[in-house]
Design a protein around this motif. Structure first.
Motif, mmCIF file in Angstrom:
data_model
loop_
_atom_site.group_PDB
_atom_site.id
_atom_site.type_symbol
_atom_site.label_atom_id
_atom_site.label_comp_id
_atom_site.label_asym_id
_atom_site.label_seq_id
_atom_site.Cartn_x
_atom_site.Cartn_y
_atom_site.Cartn_z
ATOM 1 N N LEU A 1 0.845 -1.194 0.000
ATOM 2 C CA LEU A 1 0.000 0.000 0.000
ATOM 3 C C LEU A 1 0.878 1.242 0.000
ATOM 4 O O LEU A 1 1.785 1.382 0.826
ATOM 5 N N THR A 2 0.605 2.141 -0.932
ATOM 6 C CA THR A 2 1.329 3.409 -0.984
ATOM 7 C C THR A 2 0.529 4.535 -0.328
ATOM 8 O O THR A 2 1.101 5.525 0.108
ATOM 9 N N TRP A 3 -0.791 4.402 -0.300
ATOM 10 C CA TRP A 3 -1.674 5.298 0.449
ATOM 11 C C TRP A 3 -2.541 4.451 1.351
ATOM 12 O O TRP A 3 -3.018 3.388 0.946
ATOM 13 N N ARG A 4 -2.764 4.921 2.577
ATOM 14 C CA ARG A 4 -3.582 4.175 3.538
ATOM 15 C C ARG A 4 -4.596 5.103 4.191
ATOM 16 O O ARG A 4 -4.238 6.183 4.663
ATOM 17 N N VAL B 1 -7.979 7.298 0.512
ATOM 18 C CA VAL B 1 -8.236 5.983 -0.082
ATOM 19 C C VAL B 1 -7.069 5.051 0.251
ATOM 20 O O VAL B 1 -5.991 5.485 0.649
ATOM 21 N N ASN B 2 -7.288 3.746 0.044
ATOM 22 C CA ASN B 2 -6.208 2.770 0.037
ATOM 23 C C ASN B 2 -5.792 2.537 -1.412
ATOM 24 O O ASN B 2 -6.643 2.284 -2.274
ATOM 25 N N VAL B 3 -4.497 2.654 -1.701
ATOM 26 C CA VAL B 3 -3.974 2.445 -3.049
ATOM 27 C C VAL B 3 -2.734 1.559 -2.949
ATOM 28 O O VAL B 3 -1.845 1.812 -2.129
ATOM 29 N N LYS C 1 0.536 -0.827 -4.811
ATOM 30 C CA LYS C 1 1.540 -0.863 -5.871
ATOM 31 C C LYS C 1 1.958 -2.307 -6.093
ATOM 32 O O LYS C 1 2.211 -3.052 -5.139
#
Length: 200
Positions: A25-28, A35-37, A39
């Motif tokens: 996860l690069t965004w949590r 958002v959760n994003v 990689k």
């Protein structure tokens, strides 16, 4: 529908020396993100995947050259357990279809990458092409032995114009006739892509 795609997860075995799969996860949301994003880092030959001819011949077509018509339609699942190599003699004992998938006994989940598996003899490729086979599917990770450098099986498929799907999850699938839907990621300019393959 029967899912014949190998699961992808951290630590999934890949070809020795190839890029391992990872997901992070690069965004949590938990860290304040909206958002959760995630990689992905991976080989294109991950799990169940489609080889484009460019993978094994330098003047071969890239992924976008593989027609979707070859990947969707009636297919036959064949039990090929006990075959160290796929031979013409064995093929003469079965019925082939335009899309033929071979179960050689590989489990649907590899704990370690298999070092030995059923490969395909070039003359068997020629025979299948002459019988109208357009797509060859296998539960093995390759159509050539692990240690092969000249890739005679792959190159025979290229000469015959037959496409290759490797790493299918066919354990528990009864031999017989099905509809195959096998769609790769649309990676333009690539030599291979993971697929989601199902039988209906």
């Amino acid at each position: 529908m029967i899912d014949i795609t190998r699961p992808i997860y951290p630590g999934v075995p890949v070809w020795p020396g190839d890029t391992p799969f990872s997901y992070e996860l690069t965004w949590r949301i938990a860290d304040g993100g909206s958002v959760n994003v995630g990689k992905l880092t991976t080989t294109t030959h991950l799990g169940t995947h489609l080889d484009a001819p460019w993978h094994y011949v330098d003047d071969g077509g890239k992924l976008e050259s593989v027609p979707l018509e070859a990947l969707i339609g009636p297919c036959r699942v064949v039990d090929a357990r006990g075959q160290e190599a796929l031979t013409v003699d064995f093929l003469k004992t079965i019925q082939l279809a335009e899309r033929t998938l071979f179960y050689s006994g590989q489990p649907n989940r590899w704990e370690t990458f298999p070092l030995e598996f059923m490969h395909v003899l070039p003359e068997a490729v020629q025979y299948m092409a002459a019988q109208g086979v357009r797509l060859y599917g296998t539960d093995a990770p390759s159509v050539d032995p692990l240690t092969s450098k000249d890739l005679p099986g792959h190159k025979a498929f290229a000469r015959a114009g037959v496409y290759i799907v490797e790493g299918l999850a066919l354990e528990g699938v009864a031999p017989g006739d099905y509809e195959l839907i096998c769609l790769p990621l649309r990676l333009e300019g690539a030599e291979a892509a993971p697929v989601r393959a199902i039988l209906r």
